[in-house]
Design a protein around this motif. Sequence first.
Motif, PDB file in Angstrom:
ATOM      1  N   ALA A 275     -28.787  16.364   1.208  1.00 54.58           N
ATOM      2  CA  ALA A 275     -29.322  15.325   0.333  1.00 54.58           C
ATOM      3  C   ALA A 275     -28.237  14.389  -0.185  1.00 54.58           C
ATOM      4  O   ALA A 275     -28.532  13.270  -0.603  1.00 54.58           O
ATOM      5  CB  ALA A 275     -30.074  15.953  -0.832  1.00 54.58           C
ATOM      6  N   THR A 276     -26.977  14.824  -0.159  1.00 58.32           N
ATOM      7  CA  THR A 276     -25.886  13.940  -0.560  1.00 58.32           C
ATOM      8  C   THR A 276     -25.844  12.702   0.321  1.00 58.32           C
ATOM      9  O   THR A 276     -25.683  11.578  -0.165  1.00 58.32           O
ATOM     10  CB  THR A 276     -24.541  14.677  -0.477  1.00 58.32           C
ATOM     11  N   ALA A 277     -25.990  12.898   1.627  1.00 58.38           N
ATOM     12  CA  ALA A 277     -25.969  11.761   2.555  1.00 58.38           C
ATOM     13  C   ALA A 277     -27.162  10.842   2.313  1.00 58.38           C
ATOM     14  O   ALA A 277     -27.050   9.613   2.412  1.00 58.38           O
ATOM     15  CB  ALA A 277     -25.968  12.267   3.994  1.00 58.38           C
ATOM     16  N   ILE A 278     -28.302  11.414   1.980  1.00 57.63           N
ATOM     17  CA  ILE A 278     -29.499  10.605   1.680  1.00 57.63           C
ATOM     18  C   ILE A 278     -29.285   9.809   0.391  1.00 57.63           C
ATOM     19  O   ILE A 278     -29.610   8.615   0.321  1.00 57.63           O
ATOM     20  CB  ILE A 278     -30.742  11.504   1.553  1.00 57.63           C
ATOM     21  N   ALA A 279     -28.725  10.458  -0.627  1.00 53.24           N
ATOM     22  CA  ALA A 279     -28.478   9.760  -1.898  1.00 53.24           C
ATOM     23  C   ALA A 279     -27.482   8.620  -1.698  1.00 53.24           C
ATOM     24  O   ALA A 279     -27.671   7.521  -2.242  1.00 53.24           O
ATOM     25  CB  ALA A 279     -27.957  10.747  -2.940  1.00 53.24           C
TER      26      ALA A 279
ATOM     27  N   ILE B 181     -26.252  16.236  -7.469  1.00 55.38           N
ATOM     28  CA  ILE B 181     -25.660  15.244  -6.574  1.00 55.38           C
ATOM     29  C   ILE B 181     -25.484  13.906  -7.286  1.00 55.38           C
ATOM     30  O   ILE B 181     -24.417  13.285  -7.220  1.00 55.38           O
ATOM     31  CB  ILE B 181     -26.538  15.075  -5.319  1.00 55.38           C
ATOM     32  N   LEU B 182     -26.522  13.453  -7.964  1.00 54.60           N
ATOM     33  CA  LEU B 182     -26.464  12.150  -8.625  1.00 54.60           C
ATOM     34  C   LEU B 182     -25.449  12.140  -9.756  1.00 54.60           C
ATOM     35  O   LEU B 182     -24.740  11.141  -9.960  1.00 54.60           O
ATOM     36  CB  LEU B 182     -27.850  11.762  -9.143  1.00 54.60           C
TER      37      LEU B 182
ATOM     38  N   ARG C 194     -25.895   7.076 -11.880  1.00 55.26           N
ATOM     39  CA  ARG C 194     -26.178   7.613 -13.217  1.00 55.26           C
ATOM     40  C   ARG C 194     -27.516   7.113 -13.743  1.00 55.26           C
ATOM     41  O   ARG C 194     -28.133   7.764 -14.591  1.00 55.26           O
ATOM     42  CB  ARG C 194     -25.052   7.230 -14.184  1.00 55.26           C
ATOM     43  N   ARG C 195     -27.962   5.974 -13.247  1.00 57.96           N
ATOM     44  CA  ARG C 195     -29.223   5.400 -13.731  1.00 57.96           C
ATOM     45  C   ARG C 195     -30.424   5.804 -12.861  1.00 57.96           C
ATOM     46  O   ARG C 195     -31.560   5.493 -13.195  1.00 57.96           O
ATOM     47  CB  ARG C 195     -29.110   3.873 -13.756  1.00 57.96           C
ATOM     48  N   LEU C 196     -30.160   6.515 -11.786  1.00 55.46           N
ATOM     49  CA  LEU C 196     -31.219   6.855 -10.840  1.00 55.46           C
ATOM     50  C   LEU C 196     -31.816   8.218 -11.182  1.00 55.46           C
ATOM     51  O   LEU C 196     -31.098   9.189 -11.412  1.00 55.46           O
ATOM     52  CB  LEU C 196     -30.640   6.883  -9.419  1.00 55.46           C
ATOM     53  N   GLN C 197     -33.132   8.292 -11.219  1.00 49.39           N
ATOM     54  CA  GLN C 197     -33.823   9.551 -11.472  1.00 49.39           C
ATOM     55  C   GLN C 197     -33.930  10.346 -10.171  1.00 49.39           C
ATOM     56  O   GLN C 197     -34.221   9.792  -9.108  1.00 49.39           O
ATOM     57  CB  GLN C 197     -35.224   9.295 -12.029  1.00 49.39           C
TER      58      GLN C 197
END
Length: 317
Positions: free
Chosen positions: A83-87, A287-288, A299-302
């Motif tokens: 999921a890191t690559a997706i984020a 991850i975020l 930091r602003r992404l849910q």
Amino acid sequence: MKVALCFFLIVFAVPIHADVQTPSPLVVNYAAINANMLNLWVGKEGGHFAEEGLEVRILHVRGGSLGVQLLVSGQTPIGLVGATAIANAYLQGSRDLVMIGGVTNVMAYVLASKPEIQTASQVRGKTLAVSRFGSTADFVAEYALRQLGLQKNDVAMVQIGTESDRLAAMQRGDIQLSVFTPTFLPALKKTGMRVLLDLEERRIPYLLAGYATSRSFLGRDRQSVVKFMRGIIRSIKHIKTDRPFAEKVLAQYVKSDDKELLRLALDQQIRILPDLPYAPEDGMKTILEDLGRSLPDARRLQAAALIDSTVVRDAAK
């Protein structure tokens, strides 16, 4: 890179004269050769996708970042990736991507080194290899360094393909450190390498490996995606109830007859695989939060913006 992408497109394109009644194969890419991919392999070899009426072709690509490129281009509609690559891709503008399932929801990695490195201070100035920059291995390596009180710029970072490639490079002395999944613990032990840090023991919520697709593909063919995830649910149950078969498939794909390696890897999978592979928001949040150290938008992404839980929900019905 364009050449590689064109290659995949040519290999997996459906012939223009194909019978229109024949469904197109569903191509699924996966990013590594380790036990975290076992649920996909058993889904294929155990016939669980066929049970759902799907013809699934699986494609190995080196590193999650390349797998994400194939998702973005539409050449593979589903990928088993970190999921890191997706984020990272989402934050760079690929807002169509979404995680639809999680199969490894803890940071199941170790940071290993040459035997002469015994303390964190001895890590400084050494060479640490990951699969690709921007990949899950890259994220985990930086996370592990911080757990030791170090920063990424305290080491020289290089890219070296698979875990087998990286272990071989350590044995040659080309690099001194790398990150590995637990599948490689027996091999690390046999070659005399030292485990500096076991991140799985810390039980850090982390969406290490899961299934991703695009919202546009979901809109076009949601039924196939739900059927695919139902096949994964069947596969997970098969792994947990038929150990000899699961071990046979694992040996086939990791190309090993090392009984200790296979036993430990399968033990780990049975221990961490969820019965229903929902992608956990707390794992995405880890991850975020980490990406937010250098990318303010993170930091602003849910976490919920990157996850669609309805696919597993519908598959579980």
